[in-house]
Write a protein that holds these residues in place. Structure first.
Motif, PDB file in Angstrom:
ATOM      1  N   ASN A  60       6.642 -29.205 -44.116  1.00  0.00           N
ATOM      2  CA  ASN A  60       7.999 -29.643 -43.776  1.00  0.00           C
ATOM      3  C   ASN A  60       8.282 -29.442 -42.295  1.00  0.00           C
ATOM      4  OD1 ASN A  60       8.382 -30.232 -46.448  1.00  0.00           O
ATOM      5  ND2 ASN A  60       9.244 -28.220 -46.900  1.00  0.00           N
ATOM      6  N   ALA A  61       7.840 -28.289 -41.779  1.00  0.00           N
ATOM      7  CA  ALA A  61       8.053 -28.018 -40.358  1.00  0.00           C
ATOM      8  C   ALA A  61       7.323 -29.066 -39.514  1.00  0.00           C
ATOM      9  CB  ALA A  61       7.565 -26.620 -40.012  1.00  0.00           C
ATOM     10  N   PHE A  62       6.136 -29.448 -39.962  1.00  0.00           N
ATOM     11  CA  PHE A  62       5.362 -30.438 -39.218  1.00  0.00           C
ATOM     12  C   PHE A  62       6.027 -31.815 -39.300  1.00  0.00           C
ATOM     13  CE2 PHE A  62       1.814 -33.569 -39.103  1.00  0.00           C
ATOM     14  CZ  PHE A  62       1.422 -33.353 -37.790  1.00  0.00           C
TER      15      PHE A  62
ATOM     16  N   TRP B  93      20.481 -18.852 -50.477  1.00  0.00           N
ATOM     17  CA  TRP B  93      20.289 -17.915 -49.367  1.00  0.00           C
ATOM     18  C   TRP B  93      19.080 -18.279 -48.531  1.00  0.00           C
ATOM     19  CZ3 TRP B  93      23.403 -14.118 -47.466  1.00  0.00           C
ATOM     20  CH2 TRP B  93      24.577 -13.888 -48.198  1.00  0.00           C
ATOM     21  N   ALA B  94      18.023 -18.700 -49.222  1.00  0.00           N
ATOM     22  CA  ALA B  94      16.820 -19.077 -48.478  1.00  0.00           C
ATOM     23  C   ALA B  94      17.113 -20.273 -47.573  1.00  0.00           C
ATOM     24  CB  ALA B  94      15.688 -19.390 -49.447  1.00  0.00           C
ATOM     25  N   LEU B  95      17.902 -21.220 -48.077  1.00  0.00           N
ATOM     26  CA  LEU B  95      18.236 -22.398 -47.272  1.00  0.00           C
ATOM     27  C   LEU B  95      19.112 -22.025 -46.085  1.00  0.00           C
ATOM     28  CD1 LEU B  95      18.950 -25.214 -49.890  1.00  0.00           C
ATOM     29  CD2 LEU B  95      17.076 -25.080 -48.254  1.00  0.00           C
ATOM     30  N   MET B  96      20.060 -21.102 -46.327  1.00  0.00           N
ATOM     31  CA  MET B  96      20.970 -20.724 -45.246  1.00  0.00           C
ATOM     32  C   MET B  96      20.223 -20.068 -44.089  1.00  0.00           C
ATOM     33  SD  MET B  96      24.638 -19.542 -46.607  1.00  0.00           S
ATOM     34  CE  MET B  96      24.174 -18.005 -47.319  1.00  0.00           C
ATOM     35  N   PHE B  97      19.145 -19.340 -44.444  1.00  0.00           N
ATOM     36  CA  PHE B  97      18.410 -18.620 -43.402  1.00  0.00           C
ATOM     37  C   PHE B  97      17.084 -19.279 -43.058  1.00  0.00           C
ATOM     38  CE2 PHE B  97      21.427 -15.411 -44.641  1.00  0.00           C
ATOM     39  CZ  PHE B  97      21.707 -14.801 -43.441  1.00  0.00           C
ATOM     40  N   ASN B  98      16.892 -20.512 -43.495  1.00  0.00           N
ATOM     41  CA  ASN B  98      15.653 -21.203 -43.162  1.00  0.00           C
ATOM     42  C   ASN B  98      15.476 -21.218 -41.637  1.00  0.00           C
ATOM     43  OD1 ASN B  98      13.896 -23.406 -42.356  1.00  0.00           O
ATOM     44  ND2 ASN B  98      13.872 -23.937 -44.515  1.00  0.00           N
ATOM     45  N   PRO B  99      14.342 -20.688 -41.147  1.00  0.00           N
ATOM     46  CA  PRO B  99      14.174 -20.549 -39.699  1.00  0.00           C
ATOM     47  C   PRO B  99      14.295 -21.873 -38.945  1.00  0.00           C
ATOM     48  CG  PRO B  99      12.398 -19.468 -40.879  1.00  0.00           C
ATOM     49  CD  PRO B  99      13.199 -20.187 -41.901  1.00  0.00           C
ATOM     50  N   ALA B 100      13.918 -22.978 -39.581  1.00  0.00           N
ATOM     51  CA  ALA B 100      13.946 -24.252 -38.870  1.00  0.00           C
ATOM     52  C   ALA B 100      15.268 -24.983 -39.040  1.00  0.00           C
ATOM     53  CB  ALA B 100      12.798 -25.133 -39.358  1.00  0.00           C
ATOM     54  N   THR B 101      15.845 -24.933 -40.236  1.00  0.00           N
ATOM     55  CA  THR B 101      16.986 -25.800 -40.510  1.00  0.00           C
ATOM     56  C   THR B 101      18.224 -25.060 -41.005  1.00  0.00           C
ATOM     57  OG1 THR B 101      16.068 -26.140 -42.698  1.00  0.00           O
ATOM     58  CG2 THR B 101      15.564 -27.812 -41.063  1.00  0.00           C
ATOM     59  N   GLY B 102      18.152 -23.729 -41.130  1.00  0.00           N
ATOM     60  CA  GLY B 102      19.264 -23.000 -41.746  1.00  0.00           C
ATOM     61  C   GLY B 102      20.519 -22.971 -40.895  1.00  0.00           C
ATOM     62  N   PRO B 103      21.693 -23.190 -41.510  1.00  0.00           N
ATOM     63  CA  PRO B 103      22.946 -23.170 -40.749  1.00  0.00           C
ATOM     64  C   PRO B 103      23.250 -21.799 -40.147  1.00  0.00           C
ATOM     65  CG  PRO B 103      23.361 -23.454 -43.108  1.00  0.00           C
ATOM     66  CD  PRO B 103      21.890 -23.603 -42.906  1.00  0.00           C
ATOM     67  N   VAL B 104      22.933 -20.722 -40.864  1.00  0.00           N
ATOM     68  CA  VAL B 104      23.211 -19.390 -40.323  1.00  0.00           C
ATOM     69  C   VAL B 104      22.360 -19.149 -39.075  1.00  0.00           C
ATOM     70  CG1 VAL B 104      23.167 -16.923 -40.791  1.00  0.00           C
ATOM     71  CG2 VAL B 104      23.819 -18.502 -42.603  1.00  0.00           C
ATOM     72  N   VAL B 105      21.105 -19.554 -39.147  1.00  0.00           N
ATOM     73  CA  VAL B 105      20.206 -19.396 -38.001  1.00  0.00           C
ATOM     74  C   VAL B 105      20.762 -20.165 -36.799  1.00  0.00           C
ATOM     75  CG1 VAL B 105      17.880 -19.848 -37.151  1.00  0.00           C
ATOM     76  CG2 VAL B 105      18.212 -19.094 -39.501  1.00  0.00           C
TER      77      VAL B 105
ATOM     78  N   GLY C  87      22.452 -16.732 -28.750  1.00  0.00           N
ATOM     79  CA  GLY C  87      21.310 -17.257 -28.009  1.00  0.00           C
ATOM     80  C   GLY C  87      19.972 -16.801 -28.564  1.00  0.00           C
ATOM     81  N   LYS C  88      20.014 -15.998 -29.644  1.00  0.00           N
ATOM     82  CA  LYS C  88      18.765 -15.503 -30.226  1.00  0.00           C
ATOM     83  C   LYS C  88      18.398 -16.340 -31.433  1.00  0.00           C
ATOM     84  CE  LYS C  88      18.662 -10.621 -29.120  1.00  0.00           C
ATOM     85  NZ  LYS C  88      19.084  -9.329 -29.626  1.00  0.00           N
ATOM     86  N   SER C  89      17.114 -16.659 -31.568  1.00  0.00           N
ATOM     87  CA  SER C  89      16.735 -17.339 -32.798  1.00  0.00           C
ATOM     88  C   SER C  89      16.125 -16.316 -33.741  1.00  0.00           C
ATOM     89  CB  SER C  89      15.754 -18.480 -32.513  1.00  0.00           C
ATOM     90  OG  SER C  89      14.720 -18.034 -31.700  1.00  0.00           O
ATOM     91  N   ILE C  90      16.698 -16.227 -34.929  1.00  0.00           N
ATOM     92  CA  ILE C  90      16.200 -15.245 -35.890  1.00  0.00           C
ATOM     93  C   ILE C  90      15.281 -15.943 -36.875  1.00  0.00           C
ATOM     94  CG2 ILE C  90      18.118 -13.632 -35.705  1.00  0.00           C
ATOM     95  CD1 ILE C  90      19.278 -14.971 -38.248  1.00  0.00           C
ATOM     96  N   ASN C  91      14.230 -15.248 -37.265  1.00  0.00           N
ATOM     97  CA  ASN C  91      13.295 -15.808 -38.224  1.00  0.00           C
ATOM     98  C   ASN C  91      12.889 -14.720 -39.198  1.00  0.00           C
ATOM     99  OD1 ASN C  91      11.267 -16.961 -39.655  1.00  0.00           O
ATOM    100  ND2 ASN C  91      10.170 -17.788 -37.888  1.00  0.00           N
TER     101      ASN C  91
ATOM    102  N   ALA D 271       8.505 -29.532 -28.612  1.00  0.00           N
ATOM    103  CA  ALA D 271       8.714 -29.047 -29.979  1.00  0.00           C
ATOM    104  C   ALA D 271       8.955 -27.551 -29.898  1.00  0.00           C
ATOM    105  CB  ALA D 271       7.494 -29.348 -30.849  1.00  0.00           C
ATOM    106  N   PRO D 272       9.725 -27.007 -30.870  1.00  0.00           N
ATOM    107  CA  PRO D 272       9.996 -25.562 -30.819  1.00  0.00           C
ATOM    108  C   PRO D 272       8.757 -24.709 -31.056  1.00  0.00           C
ATOM    109  CG  PRO D 272      11.459 -26.682 -32.368  1.00  0.00           C
ATOM    110  CD  PRO D 272      10.441 -27.680 -31.940  1.00  0.00           C
ATOM    111  N   GLY D 273       7.754 -25.240 -31.768  1.00  0.00           N
ATOM    112  CA  GLY D 273       6.563 -24.457 -32.062  1.00  0.00           C
ATOM    113  C   GLY D 273       5.304 -25.260 -31.829  1.00  0.00           C
ATOM    114  N   GLY D 274       4.176 -24.571 -31.626  1.00  0.00           N
ATOM    115  CA  GLY D 274       2.924 -25.257 -31.377  1.00  0.00           C
ATOM    116  C   GLY D 274       2.195 -25.634 -32.648  1.00  0.00           C
ATOM    117  N   ILE D 275       1.873 -24.609 -33.456  1.00  0.00           N
ATOM    118  CA  ILE D 275       1.031 -24.859 -34.619  1.00  0.00           C
ATOM    119  C   ILE D 275       1.492 -24.013 -35.803  1.00  0.00           C
ATOM    120  CG2 ILE D 275      -0.671 -23.076 -33.974  1.00  0.00           C
ATOM    121  CD1 ILE D 275      -2.858 -25.018 -35.002  1.00  0.00           C
TER     122      ILE D 275
END
Lengths: 432, 295
Positions: free
Chosen positions: A248-250, B125-137, B145-149, A176-180
């Motif tokens: 959601n992340a979980f 905008w929040a969706l576009m930059f969502n750290p887990a699922t955002g298309p821009v990210v 190669g960098k993941s932005i959060n 997984a990309p993250g732990g907790i």
């Protein structure tokens, strides 16, 4: 035709004879929990033809409290408002409420209320609000990810060090990309204090007299924050928002573990397409044992409505506390059933053996040691204090340098300074 | 010239003005006076207790590092939104002023953003930059190669909110610039061409000065936007976080007033904000107007 008219006439007559009392209820339940609440209200309205309870969703807990306060100032407040545990001191001091113990019939059995809930909301042994949705925090974990990372899915972490170690394994193995992640970070921070028998504020967490100073910037709080910063720097701890966003992340498998309220259990189990495990909150060895603390909300009755309405209000509160209602509420949400008899009933019918995740939080809270440190914190303007601590948590997680402990201390000191000012202002208004 | 009629009735003008006076009084003067009054008190959440504290709320405001930081942040934010917004929108408007097939479609696309409510813009905008699922990210990760959060990077969060705020005002600014551009007489540009000015020179010597009234107007509107109206966008996107990184003055005011329910302290903030923006606007009128060329 005549028959219909007669019926209509009769119906109109009954309406005249039994005028309906309308009771408004402002609440903060959304998603799965909203449906469960609406079911309760529907069942009540169907069985009580002379009362109509109107539930209104008023946003998050903080928004609901704020709206109720604003409404009270304009005299447009509801009969009942659901206030989270953070609002306890504010509501007690408000002068805007009718304590439920005054409203109740003398023979109502308060002794049946589950002890930790009773303790949290009682003042001098009396309940001021009706227990409704009580929860606590626990650790959720994704058994599939554990397996993928080469961990035993039946051996979740029990200490901070294990969380860190397992988390690193999970991240490094790519399971997984993250732990907790945490839901309600400031609340988790409070939980950690209670769990390790540490006071969060003076005057026994504000329960002996109003708190005037927070203690979270002391050795223990700094230790917890330092651990968390270390986790974050290693990609183990992922920031998951201030309330429920981490869920959601979980659910999406972005993190393997989640510290969240038990109230999310219903929705997590419904949405997750992996095996969900739950366990007690992780501890730091070497500190005394305390207990996890109650969260969630209770129903407060507000002052200033016609006298007849309060009878109807009590009818509703009594209904909410009913054995079967409380059990159904627990099953569909994950919140605690509020009474011991409801709990026993669930045990007898085998609910817990079929749904062991619903038992976790109970075992945790019943197996902890109840002491003043773990009864729950009572602070003036706690809403503002939560916000300060949440910000502190977010600041801590951004830190990338090597002076972890020093930074944790500096961030918490700054937050404590703000919180102490908030407490001072509160005491200046309401006295000690 | 003398044909202009005068009202024989002395009362009539006031009657005709009364609706707007009422509106101004109810929505502007009364709340302002009330804010000033309340800023001298500390009030309990339910309003049942109040203590007169004099200037204590103001003293505390300027002694609070959180407030001073928020003030600086707001200045950075407003400057960025206004500068980036106006220069970018002017370029877009000039491009949209060309004669190309299908231009009305392009124009509509650019003006569209203004019709979107802040809540929806914030969500997008929040969706576009969502750290887990955002298309821009995702794209950034593919390319660099960098993941932005932005949820644990305060500067990034501020930058994204600035971009979103500029984007939100795009339509508004472009419409005004387009109108301004189309009001420029073509003879002037032709004359400049004949005199040998190239495109860039024509823009800076003719178009830009003639657009200055529009720019001045937009400067004030964008500044007011950056100070007050970004509230919705920030509330939806970051709620002032992470760790106060996007907590501009108006959001701090909201948090202190409506979440912490510290009415006195929030009123003091609103008074300061009011004075601040008033002074800024007066200064702009004073110094910028001299440079504005009204043709």
């Amino acid at each position: 035709m005549k028959k219909w008219l007669a019926l209509l006439f009769l119906a109109a007559l009954t309406l005249l004879v039994f005028p309906k009392t309308t009771i408004t209820l402002w609440h903060a339940m959304s998603g799965q929990n909203l449906k469960a609440l609406e079911d309760i209200v529907k069942a009540f309205n169907e069985t009580h033809p002379d009362i109509e309870v109107v539930p209104v969703f008023t946003g998050s807990y903080a928004e609901t409290l704020t709206k109720a306060i604003a409404a009270y100032r304009n005299n447009t407040h509801p009969h009942i408002v659901q206030v989270y545990e953070v609002g306890l001191q504010t509501m007690l001091d408000s002068g805007a409420i009718v304590p439920v113990y005054e409203l109740a019939e003398p023979d109502f059995d308060w002794g049946d209320v589950v002890v930790p809930i009773l303790n949290y909301y009682s003042v001098d042994g009396k309940l001021y609000s009706m227990p409704f949705n009580s929860s606590t925090a626990m650790l959720y974990y994704n058994k599939d990810i554990f397996q993928k990372a080469g961990l035993d899915p039946n051996k979740p972490p029990t200490t901070f060090d294990e969380v860190f170690e397992y988390g690193k394994k999970i991240v490094q193995s790519g399971a997984a990309p993250g732990g907790i992640a945490f839901g309600w970070p400031a609340w988790v921070f409070e939980q950690m204090h209670a769990l390790h028998a540490q006071f969060y504020a003076n005057n026994e967490n504000g329960r002996k007299a109003k708190a005037t100073e927070v203690y979270f910037n002391r050795e223990f709080g700094v230790k917890v924050f330092s651990e968390w910063i270390k986790w974050a720097q290693n990609g183990v701890l992922v920031y998951g928002g201030r309330e429920y966003n981490a869920n959601n992340a979980f659910i999406a498998g972005q993190v393997a573990m989640l510290i969240q309220s038990t109230s999310s259990l219903g929705s997590i189990e419904a949405k997750a397409n992996f095996k969900v495990g739950t366990t007690f909150l992780p501890r730091i060895p070497g500190y005394p044992r305390g207990n996890s603390v109650i969260g969630g909300a209770t129903l407060w009755v507000m002052k200033g409505k016609p006298k007849e309405d309060y009878k109807a209000v009590w009818e509703f509160l009594k209904f909410v506390a009913r054995l079967d209602v409380s059990q159904k509420w627990h099953k569909s949400t994950g919140y605690f059933p509020t009474s011991n008899s409801a709990l026993k009933g669930l045990l007898d019918e085998g609910w817990f053996s079929e749904h062991p995740n619903y038992l976790t939080a109970f075992l945790q809270i019943l197996s902890g040691i109840n002491r003043p440190e773990s009864q729950g914190v009572r602070l003036g303007n706690f809403v503002a204090i939560r916000d300060v601590v949440d910000s502190a948590f977010e600041k801590a997680l951004q830190y990338k340098g090597p002076d972890i402990e020093k930074t944790a201390k500096a961030i918490l000191d700054e937050a404590a300074k703000q919180c102490n000012q908030i407490l001072k202002d509160y005491v200046s208004l309401y006295g000690k | 010239m003398h044909a202009q009629s005068r009202f024989p009735n002395k009362l009539l003008p006031y009657i005709l003005l009364s609706p707007s006076i009422v509106v101004i009084a109810v929505f502007f003067i009364i709340p302002t006076v009330k804010s000033i009054y309340q800023s001298f008190f500390r009030v309990s959440p339910f309003g049942d207790r109040r203590i007169f504290v004099g200037f204590d709320n103001f003293v505390r405001l300027f002694n609070s590092p959180a407030y001073v930081q928020s003030l600086l942040r707001t200045l950075i934010f407003a400057t960025a939104v206004v500068l980036i917004g106006l220069s970018f929108c002017m370029i877009v408007a000039v491009l949209l002023n060309q004669r190309i097939r299908g231009m009305s479609v392009f124009r509509t696309f650019f003006i569209w953003t203004y019709a979107i409510s802040p809540a929806i813009a914030g969500t997008i905008w929040a969706l576009m930059f969502n750290p887990a699922t955002g298309p821009v990210v995702y794209l950034v990760k593919l390319l660099s190669g960098k993941s932005i959060n932005w949820m644990n990077d305060g500067r990034l969060a501020l930058a994204i909110v600035i971009v979103a705020a500029v984007w939100k005002m795009l339509g508004y600014n472009v419409i005004f610039y387009l109108a301004g551009l189309q009001a420029i007489p073509t003879e002037l540009l032709e004359a400049a061409s004949i005199d040998g000015a190239n495109g860039i020179k024509r823009f800076f010597r003719v178009t830009f000065p003639l657009l200055s009234p529009t720019t001045f107007f937009l400067l004030i509107m964008n500044m007011l936007y950056a100070f007050f109206e970004v509230f919705g966008l920030i509330d939806i996107m970051t709620k002032g976080g992470p760790g106060n990184a996007t907590e501009v003055l108006v959001y701090k005011l909201y948090k202190d007033g409506f979440i912490s329910i510290d009415i006195g302290f929030a009123s003091a903030q609103s008074v300061v904000l009011f004075v601040f923006v008033t002074v800024l606007t007066i200064l702009q009128f004073r110094y910028t107007q001299q440079k504005v060329f009204y043709g």
